[in-house]
Design a protein around this motif. Structure first.
Motif, short mmCIF file in Angstrom:
data_model
loop_
_atom_site.label_atom_id
_atom_site.label_comp_id
_atom_site.label_asym_id
_atom_site.label_seq_id
_atom_site.Cartn_x
_atom_site.Cartn_y
_atom_site.Cartn_z
N GLY A 1 46.88 36.32 38.63
CA GLY A 1 45.89 36.75 39.62
C GLY A 1 44.66 35.85 39.62
N ILE A 2 44.17 35.51 38.42
CA ILE A 2 42.99 34.64 38.33
C ILE A 2 43.32 33.26 38.87
N LEU B 1 54.90 44.03 26.40
CA LEU B 1 54.04 44.66 27.42
C LEU B 1 52.72 43.92 27.54
N ALA B 2 52.13 43.56 26.38
CA ALA B 2 50.87 42.82 26.42
C ALA B 2 51.06 41.45 27.06
N ARG B 3 52.18 40.79 26.76
CA ARG B 3 52.43 39.47 27.34
C ARG B 3 52.58 39.57 28.86
N GLN B 4 53.30 40.57 29.34
CA GLN B 4 53.46 40.74 30.78
C GLN B 4 52.12 41.03 31.46
N SER B 5 51.29 41.85 30.81
CA SER B 5 49.97 42.16 31.38
C SER B 5 49.11 40.91 31.44
N LEU B 6 49.15 40.10 30.38
CA LEU B 6 48.37 38.87 30.38
C LEU B 6 48.89 37.87 31.40
N GLU B 7 50.21 37.80 31.55
CA GLU B 7 50.78 36.91 32.57
C GLU B 7 50.34 37.32 33.96
N ASN B 8 50.36 38.62 34.23
CA ASN B 8 49.91 39.10 35.54
C ASN B 8 48.42 38.80 35.75
N LEU B 9 47.62 39.01 34.70
CA LEU B 9 46.19 38.72 34.80
C LEU B 9 45.95 37.24 35.05
N PRO C 1 45.01 22.33 39.96
CA PRO C 1 44.04 21.42 39.33
C PRO C 1 43.36 22.00 38.10
N LEU C 2 43.30 23.32 38.01
CA LEU C 2 42.69 23.96 36.85
C LEU C 2 43.74 24.82 36.11
N ILE C 3 43.58 24.91 34.82
CA ILE C 3 44.49 25.68 33.97
C ILE C 3 43.81 26.99 33.58
N VAL C 4 44.53 28.10 33.68
CA VAL C 4 43.99 29.41 33.31
C VAL C 4 44.74 29.91 32.07
N ILE C 5 43.99 30.25 31.04
CA ILE C 5 44.55 30.79 29.80
C ILE C 5 43.84 32.10 29.49
#
Length: 490
Positions: free
Chosen positions: A53-54, A42-50, A263-267
Protein backbone atom coordinates in the motif's frame (compact mmCIF):
# COMPACT_ATOMS: atom_id res chain seq x y z
CA UNK A 1 10.51 -65.42 41.07
CA UNK A 2 8.57 -62.41 42.40
CA UNK A 3 11.47 -59.93 42.24
CA UNK A 4 12.32 -60.41 38.52
CA UNK A 5 8.63 -60.10 37.62
CA UNK A 6 8.44 -56.90 39.63
CA UNK A 7 11.48 -55.52 37.82
CA UNK A 8 9.90 -56.34 34.48
CA UNK A 9 6.56 -54.79 35.46
CA UNK A 10 8.21 -51.66 36.86
CA UNK A 11 10.39 -51.22 33.77
CA UNK A 12 7.39 -51.70 31.50
CA UNK A 13 5.38 -49.17 33.53
CA UNK A 14 8.20 -46.62 33.54
CA UNK A 15 8.90 -47.15 29.82
CA UNK A 16 5.20 -46.76 28.99
CA UNK A 17 4.98 -43.57 31.04
CA UNK A 18 8.15 -42.23 29.43
CA UNK A 19 6.87 -42.96 25.93
CA UNK A 20 3.52 -41.37 26.80
CA UNK A 21 5.17 -38.24 28.19
CA UNK A 22 7.50 -37.99 25.20
CA UNK A 23 4.61 -38.50 22.78
CA UNK A 24 2.43 -35.83 24.34
CA UNK A 25 5.42 -33.49 24.63
CA UNK A 26 6.22 -33.99 20.93
CA UNK A 27 2.59 -33.31 19.98
CA UNK A 28 2.51 -30.25 22.22
CA UNK A 29 5.79 -28.94 20.78
CA UNK A 30 4.55 -29.54 17.24
CA UNK A 31 1.31 -27.66 17.93
CA UNK A 32 3.16 -24.74 19.51
CA UNK A 33 5.62 -24.56 16.60
CA UNK A 34 2.69 -24.57 14.15
CA UNK A 35 1.09 -21.76 16.16
CA UNK A 36 4.35 -19.82 16.03
CA UNK A 37 4.68 -20.31 12.30
CA UNK A 38 1.06 -19.20 11.92
CA UNK A 39 1.69 -15.99 13.87
CA UNK A 40 4.81 -15.33 11.81
CA UNK A 41 2.99 -15.96 8.52
CA UNK A 42 0.11 -13.69 9.52
CA UNK A 43 2.53 -10.92 10.50
CA UNK A 44 4.45 -11.34 7.24
CA UNK A 45 1.27 -11.10 5.17
CA UNK A 46 0.18 -7.98 7.08
CA UNK A 47 3.57 -6.36 6.54
CA UNK A 48 3.54 -7.28 2.86
CA UNK A 49 0.12 -5.68 2.45
CA UNK A 50 1.28 -2.58 4.34
CA UNK A 51 4.44 -2.30 2.25
CA UNK A 52 2.44 -2.75 -0.96
CA UNK A 53 0.00 0.00 0.00
CA UNK A 54 2.76 2.45 0.91
CA UNK A 55 4.77 1.61 -2.20
CA UNK A 56 1.73 2.02 -4.43
CA UNK A 57 0.93 5.47 -2.98
CA UNK A 58 4.52 6.71 -3.25
CA UNK A 59 4.99 5.29 -6.74
CA UNK A 60 1.71 6.82 -7.96
CA UNK A 61 2.61 10.29 -6.70
CA UNK A 62 6.15 10.09 -8.07
CA UNK A 63 4.74 8.97 -11.43
CA UNK A 64 2.26 11.87 -11.49
CA UNK A 65 4.96 14.35 -10.62
CA UNK A 66 7.32 12.80 -13.14
CA UNK A 67 4.68 13.29 -15.85
CA UNK A 68 4.72 16.99 -15.06
CA UNK A 69 8.53 17.03 -15.23
CA UNK A 70 8.44 15.22 -18.57
CA UNK A 71 5.94 17.72 -19.91
CA UNK A 72 8.18 20.63 -18.96
CA UNK A 73 11.34 18.94 -20.28
CA UNK A 74 9.67 18.17 -23.63
CA UNK A 75 8.07 21.61 -24.15
CA UNK A 76 10.46 24.14 -22.67
CA UNK A 77 12.85 23.96 -25.61
CA UNK A 78 10.20 24.12 -28.36
CA UNK A 79 10.96 27.17 -30.59
CA UNK A 80 7.26 28.10 -30.90
CA UNK A 81 6.96 29.11 -27.24
CA UNK A 82 10.06 31.28 -27.04
CA UNK A 83 8.19 34.50 -27.69
CA UNK A 84 5.01 33.81 -25.68
CA UNK A 85 4.28 35.79 -22.57
CA UNK A 86 5.18 34.42 -19.14
CA UNK A 87 1.56 33.71 -18.10
CA UNK A 88 0.97 31.74 -21.28
CA UNK A 89 4.27 29.95 -20.85
CA UNK A 90 3.21 28.84 -17.36
CA UNK A 91 -0.08 27.57 -18.70
CA UNK A 92 1.75 25.54 -21.33
CA UNK A 93 4.45 24.09 -19.12
CA UNK A 94 2.79 23.48 -15.74
CA UNK A 95 -0.33 21.47 -15.01
CA UNK A 96 -2.36 21.29 -11.82
CA UNK A 97 -0.62 18.09 -10.64
CA UNK A 98 2.56 20.03 -10.11
CA UNK A 99 0.82 22.36 -7.66
CA UNK A 100 -0.70 19.60 -5.52
CA UNK A 101 -0.26 19.52 -1.75
CA UNK A 102 3.23 18.46 -0.55
CA UNK A 103 4.71 19.03 -4.04
CA UNK A 104 7.25 21.81 -4.45
CA UNK A 105 7.07 24.19 -7.40
CA UNK A 106 8.76 22.98 -10.59
CA UNK A 107 11.81 24.97 -11.66
CA UNK A 108 13.73 25.11 -14.94
CA UNK A 109 17.48 25.70 -14.98
CA UNK A 110 19.52 26.44 -18.10
CA UNK A 111 22.76 24.73 -19.10
CA UNK A 112 24.72 26.95 -16.71
CA UNK A 113 22.49 26.18 -13.72
CA UNK A 114 20.66 29.53 -13.73
CA UNK A 115 16.98 29.55 -12.81
CA UNK A 116 14.92 30.60 -15.84
CA UNK A 117 11.36 29.49 -15.10
CA UNK A 118 9.64 28.96 -11.73
CA UNK A 119 6.11 27.59 -11.48
CA UNK A 120 5.53 29.55 -8.25
CA UNK A 121 6.21 33.01 -9.69
CA UNK A 122 6.34 34.88 -12.99
CA UNK A 123 9.48 36.78 -11.95
CA UNK A 124 11.83 34.31 -10.23
CA UNK A 125 14.77 35.79 -8.32
CA UNK A 126 18.30 35.05 -9.58
CA UNK A 127 19.35 31.58 -8.53
CA UNK A 128 22.10 29.20 -9.61
CA UNK A 129 22.08 25.45 -8.84
CA UNK A 130 24.99 24.33 -10.98
CA UNK A 131 26.71 22.79 -7.94
CA UNK A 132 23.73 20.70 -6.83
CA UNK A 133 23.86 16.94 -7.27
CA UNK A 134 20.60 16.83 -9.20
CA UNK A 135 22.09 19.29 -11.73
CA UNK A 136 25.56 17.77 -12.16
CA UNK A 137 24.17 14.25 -12.54
CA UNK A 138 22.12 15.21 -15.60
CA UNK A 139 24.82 17.43 -17.02
CA UNK A 140 27.41 14.63 -16.91
CA UNK A 141 25.20 11.70 -17.85
CA UNK A 142 22.50 11.94 -20.54
CA UNK A 143 20.93 8.57 -19.67
CA UNK A 144 20.00 9.09 -16.02
CA UNK A 145 16.27 9.61 -16.63
CA UNK A 146 14.34 10.50 -13.49
CA UNK A 147 16.75 11.30 -10.68
CA UNK A 148 15.76 11.38 -7.02
CA UNK A 149 18.15 13.29 -4.81
CA UNK A 150 19.27 12.62 -1.30
CA UNK A 151 17.04 14.15 1.39
CA UNK A 152 17.95 17.80 1.64
CA UNK A 153 16.81 21.24 2.73
CA UNK A 154 15.24 22.58 -0.44
CA UNK A 155 13.75 26.07 -0.62
CA UNK A 156 13.43 26.20 3.14
CA UNK A 157 11.83 22.77 3.63
CA UNK A 158 13.12 19.23 3.97
CA UNK A 159 12.34 17.35 0.78
CA UNK A 160 13.63 15.07 -1.94
CA UNK A 161 14.23 16.64 -5.34
CA UNK A 162 13.01 14.93 -8.52
CA UNK A 163 14.68 16.06 -11.72
CA UNK A 164 15.00 15.34 -15.44
CA UNK A 165 17.44 16.43 -18.12
CA UNK A 166 16.39 18.88 -20.84
CA UNK A 167 17.86 17.93 -24.21
CA UNK A 168 18.22 20.02 -27.32
CA UNK A 169 17.09 18.85 -30.78
CA UNK A 170 20.47 17.25 -31.32
CA UNK A 171 20.60 15.76 -27.80
CA UNK A 172 22.94 18.34 -26.30
CA UNK A 173 22.45 19.42 -22.67
CA UNK A 174 20.15 22.41 -22.33
CA UNK A 175 19.41 22.31 -18.60
CA UNK A 176 17.44 20.58 -15.88
CA UNK A 177 13.83 20.64 -14.76
CA UNK A 178 13.44 19.93 -11.06
CA UNK A 179 10.71 19.68 -8.43
CA UNK A 180 10.40 18.37 -4.92
CA UNK A 181 8.28 16.15 -2.68
CA UNK A 182 8.28 17.50 0.86
CA UNK A 183 8.71 15.40 3.98
CA UNK A 184 5.22 16.44 4.99
CA UNK A 185 3.89 14.03 2.36
CA UNK A 186 5.56 11.08 4.09
CA UNK A 187 4.51 12.29 7.55
CA UNK A 188 0.91 12.50 6.44
CA UNK A 189 1.06 9.14 4.66
CA UNK A 190 2.57 7.33 7.65
CA UNK A 191 0.35 9.18 10.11
CA UNK A 192 -2.75 7.75 8.49
CA UNK A 193 -1.63 4.19 9.13
CA UNK A 194 -2.49 2.08 12.15
CA UNK A 195 0.95 1.20 13.51
CA UNK A 196 2.09 -0.25 16.81
CA UNK A 197 4.93 1.04 18.90
CA UNK A 198 8.17 -0.29 17.54
CA UNK A 199 6.87 -0.71 13.97
CA UNK A 200 9.15 0.86 11.38
CA UNK A 201 8.73 2.10 7.81
CA UNK A 202 11.87 2.90 5.83
CA UNK A 203 11.96 4.43 2.34
CA UNK A 204 15.27 4.05 0.51
CA UNK A 205 16.77 5.11 -2.77
CA UNK A 206 18.17 2.37 -4.96
CA UNK A 207 21.66 3.12 -3.61
CA UNK A 208 20.25 2.36 -0.11
CA UNK A 209 20.19 5.99 1.04
CA UNK A 210 17.48 6.54 3.65
CA UNK A 211 14.89 8.95 2.26
CA UNK A 212 12.38 8.72 5.10
CA UNK A 213 11.84 6.60 8.19
CA UNK A 214 9.18 6.12 10.76
CA UNK A 215 9.91 6.84 13.59
CA UNK A 216 11.39 10.04 12.21
CA UNK A 217 15.01 10.75 13.06
CA UNK A 218 17.06 13.38 11.23
CA UNK A 219 20.26 11.58 12.21
CA UNK A 220 19.09 8.57 10.19
CA UNK A 221 17.64 10.45 7.20
CA UNK A 222 20.20 10.68 4.41
CA UNK A 223 22.40 7.88 5.77
CA UNK A 224 23.59 5.34 3.22
CA UNK A 225 23.01 1.87 4.63
CA UNK A 226 25.19 0.33 1.96
CA UNK A 227 28.18 1.72 3.83
CA UNK A 228 27.38 -0.27 6.99
CA UNK A 229 29.99 -3.03 7.29
CA UNK A 230 27.97 -4.95 9.89
CA UNK A 231 25.00 -5.38 7.56
CA UNK A 232 24.76 -7.66 4.55
CA UNK A 233 22.35 -6.28 1.91
CA UNK A 234 21.73 -9.86 0.75
CA UNK A 235 19.74 -10.38 3.95
CA UNK A 236 16.85 -8.45 2.47
CA UNK A 237 16.44 -8.79 -1.29
CA UNK A 238 13.52 -7.58 -3.40
CA UNK A 239 10.29 -9.25 -2.30
CA UNK A 240 11.91 -11.11 0.60
CA UNK A 241 11.72 -11.00 4.39
CA UNK A 242 14.29 -11.11 7.16
CA UNK A 243 14.21 -11.82 10.90
CA UNK A 244 16.75 -10.22 13.17
CA UNK A 245 18.44 -6.93 13.95
CA UNK A 246 18.40 -4.39 11.13
CA UNK A 247 21.10 -1.94 9.97
CA UNK A 248 19.67 1.05 11.84
CA UNK A 249 18.95 -0.27 15.34
CA UNK A 250 19.51 -3.60 17.10
CA UNK A 251 15.89 -4.40 17.90
CA UNK A 252 15.04 -7.84 16.42
CA UNK A 253 12.25 -7.39 13.90
CA UNK A 254 10.55 -9.10 11.00
CA UNK A 255 11.37 -6.98 7.94
CA UNK A 256 9.54 -7.19 4.60
CA UNK A 257 10.79 -5.53 1.43
CA UNK A 258 8.39 -4.60 -1.33
CA UNK A 259 9.35 -6.16 -4.62
CA UNK A 260 9.40 -4.12 -7.82
CA UNK A 261 11.40 -1.77 -10.04
CA UNK A 262 10.07 1.46 -8.54
CA UNK A 263 12.53 4.29 -7.93
CA UNK A 264 12.15 4.04 -4.16
CA UNK A 265 12.31 0.94 -1.95
CA UNK A 266 9.81 0.45 0.90
CA UNK A 267 10.75 -1.72 3.88
CA UNK A 268 8.44 -2.27 6.85
CA UNK A 269 9.39 -3.93 10.10
CA UNK A 270 7.64 -5.20 13.21
CA UNK A 271 9.34 -6.24 16.49
CA UNK A 272 9.48 -9.99 17.00
CA UNK A 273 8.41 -9.47 20.62
CA UNK A 274 5.15 -7.91 19.41
CA UNK A 275 4.58 -10.63 16.79
CA UNK A 276 5.01 -13.50 19.25
CA UNK A 277 3.55 -11.83 22.35
CA UNK A 278 0.22 -13.67 22.16
CA UNK A 279 1.97 -16.89 21.11
CA UNK A 280 4.31 -16.70 24.10
CA UNK A 281 1.34 -16.30 26.44
CA UNK A 282 -0.40 -19.30 24.91
CA UNK A 283 2.83 -21.33 24.82
CA UNK A 284 3.50 -20.54 28.48
CA UNK A 285 -0.02 -21.61 29.43
CA UNK A 286 0.20 -24.84 27.44
CA UNK A 287 3.72 -25.49 28.74
CA UNK A 288 2.55 -25.04 32.34
CA UNK A 289 -0.34 -27.45 31.79
CA UNK A 290 2.00 -29.99 30.15
CA UNK A 291 4.49 -29.64 33.00
CA UNK A 292 1.73 -30.25 35.54
CA UNK A 293 0.59 -33.31 33.59
CA UNK A 294 4.15 -34.64 33.37
CA UNK A 295 4.62 -34.18 37.12
CA UNK A 296 1.30 -35.95 37.70
CA UNK A 297 2.23 -38.86 35.40
CA UNK A 298 5.67 -39.20 37.02
CA UNK A 299 4.16 -39.13 40.50
CA UNK A 300 1.52 -41.73 39.58
CA UNK A 301 4.17 -43.88 37.89
CA UNK A 302 6.42 -43.81 40.95
CA UNK A 303 3.47 -44.55 43.22
CA UNK A 304 2.36 -47.50 41.09
CA UNK A 305 5.93 -48.79 40.80
CA UNK A 306 6.24 -48.69 44.58
CA UNK A 307 2.92 -50.50 44.98
CA UNK A 308 4.00 -53.11 42.43
CA UNK A 309 7.23 -53.59 44.36
CA UNK A 310 5.36 -53.99 47.63
CA UNK A 311 2.96 -56.46 46.10
CA UNK A 312 5.79 -58.40 44.48
CA UNK A 313 7.68 -58.54 47.78
CA UNK A 314 4.53 -59.75 49.55
CA UNK A 315 3.99 -62.38 46.86
CA UNK A 316 7.63 -63.42 47.14
CA UNK A 317 7.25 -63.81 50.89
CA UNK A 318 4.08 -65.82 50.42
CA UNK A 319 5.78 -67.98 47.84
CA UNK A 320 8.74 -68.48 50.14
CA UNK A 321 6.44 -69.44 52.99
CA UNK A 322 4.58 -71.82 50.67
CA UNK A 323 7.79 -73.51 49.50
CA UNK A 324 9.90 -73.43 52.67
CA UNK A 325 9.80 -75.82 55.60
CA UNK A 326 9.03 -73.76 58.69
CA UNK A 327 11.24 -75.79 61.05
CA UNK A 328 14.45 -76.34 59.08
CA UNK A 329 14.38 -73.46 56.58
CA UNK A 330 14.94 -75.89 53.71
CA UNK A 331 12.58 -76.27 50.75
CA UNK A 332 9.46 -78.30 51.37
CA UNK A 333 8.17 -81.33 49.48
CA UNK A 334 6.03 -79.21 47.16
CA UNK A 335 8.96 -77.10 46.05
CA UNK A 336 11.18 -80.18 45.70
CA UNK A 337 8.70 -81.89 43.36
CA UNK A 338 8.47 -78.77 41.16
CA UNK A 339 12.25 -78.37 41.07
CA UNK A 340 13.04 -81.99 40.19
CA UNK A 341 10.43 -81.86 37.42
CA UNK A 342 12.02 -78.81 35.77
CA UNK A 343 15.62 -79.98 36.32
CA UNK A 344 14.79 -83.43 34.94
CA UNK A 345 13.45 -81.90 31.72
CA UNK A 346 16.45 -79.60 31.42
CA UNK A 347 18.88 -82.50 31.90
CA UNK A 348 16.99 -84.51 29.30
CA UNK A 349 17.29 -81.64 26.77
CA UNK A 350 20.99 -81.02 27.44
CA UNK A 351 21.89 -84.67 28.12
CA UNK A 352 23.50 -83.87 31.48
CA UNK A 353 23.46 -86.02 34.64
CA UNK A 354 21.15 -85.57 37.64
CA UNK A 355 21.86 -87.01 41.08
CA UNK A 356 19.70 -87.32 44.18
CA UNK A 357 20.44 -87.86 47.87
CA UNK A 358 17.78 -89.31 50.19
CA UNK A 359 18.80 -88.66 53.82
CA UNK A 360 17.20 -90.09 56.94
CA UNK A 361 18.01 -89.43 60.61
CA UNK A 362 18.99 -92.69 62.31
CA UNK A 363 16.97 -93.86 65.35
CA UNK A 364 15.05 -90.60 65.28
CA UNK A 365 11.79 -92.05 66.66
CA UNK A 366 13.57 -93.51 69.68
CA UNK A 367 15.47 -90.26 70.24
CA UNK A 368 12.24 -88.30 69.98
CA UNK A 369 10.46 -90.55 72.46
CA UNK A 370 13.38 -90.38 74.91
CA UNK A 371 14.27 -86.69 74.76
CA UNK A 372 11.01 -85.15 73.62
CA UNK A 373 9.77 -83.45 70.50
CA UNK A 374 11.65 -80.21 71.14
CA UNK A 375 14.99 -82.03 71.28
CA UNK A 376 14.00 -83.96 68.19
CA UNK A 377 13.28 -80.72 66.37
CA UNK A 378 16.73 -79.45 67.33
CA UNK A 379 18.27 -82.55 65.76
CA UNK A 380 16.38 -81.96 62.54
CA UNK A 381 17.50 -78.32 62.47
CA UNK A 382 21.12 -79.37 63.04
CA UNK A 383 20.94 -81.90 60.19
CA UNK A 384 19.45 -79.22 57.93
CA UNK A 385 22.33 -76.86 58.75
CA UNK A 386 24.87 -79.55 57.92
CA UNK A 387 23.09 -80.18 54.60
CA UNK A 388 23.01 -76.46 53.76
CA UNK A 389 26.73 -76.11 54.54
CA UNK A 390 27.53 -78.92 52.12
CA UNK A 391 25.16 -77.93 49.29
CA UNK A 392 25.99 -74.43 48.04
CA UNK A 393 25.55 -74.42 44.24
CA UNK A 394 22.74 -72.30 42.79
CA UNK A 395 20.89 -75.15 40.99
CA UNK A 396 21.06 -77.52 44.01
CA UNK A 397 17.86 -78.05 45.95
CA UNK A 398 17.91 -79.27 49.59
CA UNK A 399 14.46 -80.08 50.96
CA UNK A 400 12.76 -81.65 53.95
CA UNK A 401 11.08 -84.57 52.26
CA UNK A 402 8.93 -85.57 55.19
CA UNK A 403 9.31 -86.18 58.95
CA UNK A 404 12.97 -86.93 59.61
CA UNK A 405 13.73 -87.56 55.92
CA UNK A 406 15.58 -85.06 53.66
CA UNK A 407 16.25 -84.93 49.92
CA UNK A 408 19.04 -83.16 48.04
CA UNK A 409 18.79 -82.70 44.25
CA UNK A 410 22.18 -82.19 42.55
CA UNK A 411 21.73 -81.28 38.85
CA UNK A 412 24.85 -81.68 36.71
CA UNK A 413 26.69 -83.99 39.14
CA UNK A 414 27.59 -87.56 38.33
CA UNK A 415 26.81 -90.35 40.85
CA UNK A 416 30.41 -90.42 42.05
CA UNK A 417 30.41 -86.65 42.60
CA UNK A 418 27.10 -86.92 44.42
CA UNK A 419 28.60 -89.66 46.60
CA UNK A 420 31.31 -87.24 47.77
CA UNK A 421 28.65 -84.67 48.70
CA UNK A 422 26.75 -87.36 50.62
CA UNK A 423 29.88 -88.31 52.58
CA UNK A 424 30.51 -84.67 53.41
CA UNK A 425 26.98 -84.35 54.80
CA UNK A 426 27.24 -87.56 56.82
CA UNK A 427 30.60 -86.53 58.26
CA UNK A 428 29.35 -83.06 59.24
CA UNK A 429 26.28 -84.48 60.97
CA UNK A 430 28.46 -86.94 62.89
CA UNK A 431 30.91 -84.20 63.87
CA UNK A 432 28.14 -81.83 64.89
CA UNK A 433 26.30 -84.37 67.02
CA UNK A 434 29.41 -85.17 69.04
CA UNK A 435 30.50 -88.75 68.36
CA UNK A 436 29.30 -92.29 67.77
CA UNK A 437 26.59 -92.13 70.44
CA UNK A 438 25.09 -89.00 68.89
CA UNK A 439 22.69 -88.57 65.98
CA UNK A 440 23.74 -89.91 62.60
CA UNK A 441 22.23 -90.09 59.15
CA UNK A 442 21.89 -92.75 56.47
CA UNK A 443 22.09 -91.61 52.87
CA UNK A 444 20.92 -93.21 49.67
CA UNK A 445 22.58 -91.87 46.49
CA UNK A 446 21.31 -92.29 42.94
CA UNK A 447 22.30 -90.63 39.68
CA UNK A 448 21.61 -90.95 35.97
CA UNK A 449 21.47 -89.09 32.68
CA UNK A 450 17.77 -88.87 31.72
CA UNK A 451 16.65 -90.19 28.35
CA UNK A 452 13.36 -89.95 26.51
CA UNK A 453 10.70 -92.08 28.15
CA UNK A 454 12.34 -92.11 31.59
CA UNK A 455 10.50 -90.47 34.49
CA UNK A 456 12.19 -88.77 37.45
CA UNK A 457 10.23 -91.02 39.82
CA UNK A 458 12.68 -93.78 38.85
CA UNK A 459 15.52 -91.67 40.25
CA UNK A 460 13.62 -91.12 43.52
CA UNK A 461 12.76 -94.80 43.76
CA UNK A 462 16.41 -95.78 43.23
CA UNK A 463 17.67 -93.29 45.85
CA UNK A 464 14.99 -94.46 48.27
CA UNK A 465 16.01 -98.10 47.82
CA UNK A 466 19.63 -97.10 48.36
CA UNK A 467 18.56 -95.38 51.59
CA UNK A 468 16.84 -98.56 52.83
CA UNK A 469 20.00 -100.48 51.93
CA UNK A 470 22.07 -98.01 53.98
CA UNK A 471 19.84 -98.54 57.00
CA UNK A 472 20.01 -102.30 56.52
CA UNK A 473 23.82 -102.04 56.44
CA UNK A 474 23.96 -100.64 59.96
CA UNK A 475 23.06 -96.99 59.39
CA UNK A 476 25.49 -93.98 59.39
CA UNK A 477 26.65 -94.80 55.87
CA UNK A 478 26.09 -93.86 52.24
CA UNK A 479 24.92 -96.31 49.56
CA UNK A 480 25.09 -95.59 45.81
CA UNK A 481 22.43 -96.98 43.47
CA UNK A 482 22.28 -96.95 39.68
CA UNK A 483 19.27 -96.19 37.52
CA UNK A 484 17.21 -97.88 36.23
CA UNK A 485 18.78 -101.22 37.36
CA UNK A 486 19.50 -100.82 41.05
CA UNK A 487 22.87 -102.06 42.29
CA UNK A 488 24.27 -101.34 45.71
CA UNK A 489 27.82 -100.62 46.84
CA UNK A 490 29.06 -99.93 50.35
Amino acid sequence: MGRPSWRLSAKLLIASSLVTVMGFSAICASVMLDMRRGEEQLARQSLENLASGIDADISRNIELYDLSLRNVANNVGVPEIKDVSKPVLHLILFDHAATAKHFGAIQVFDADGRLTVDASTLDPPPENRSDEEYFTVHRDNPNVGLFISRPMLHRGRYAIVLSRRINGPDGHFMGVVAGSIRFSYFHELFGGLSLDEGDTITVLRRDRTVVMRRPFDLDVIGRNLGERRDWNPANLKDGSSYEGAGPIDRTPRLYVRRAGDHPLIVIVGKPLDAIFKIWRTQASRIGAIMLALIVFVVAVTLFLAREIKRRAEAEAKLEELATTDALTGLRNRRKFDATIESEWRRAMRHKTPVSLLMIDADHFKAYNDTHGHQAGDQVLVGIAICISDSVKRAPDCAARYGGEEFAVLLPGLSPSEAMRVAEAIRTKVLSWSGGESASTVSIGVAGTTPVLGMDWSALVHAADKALYAAKASGRNCCILATVPTLSLAA
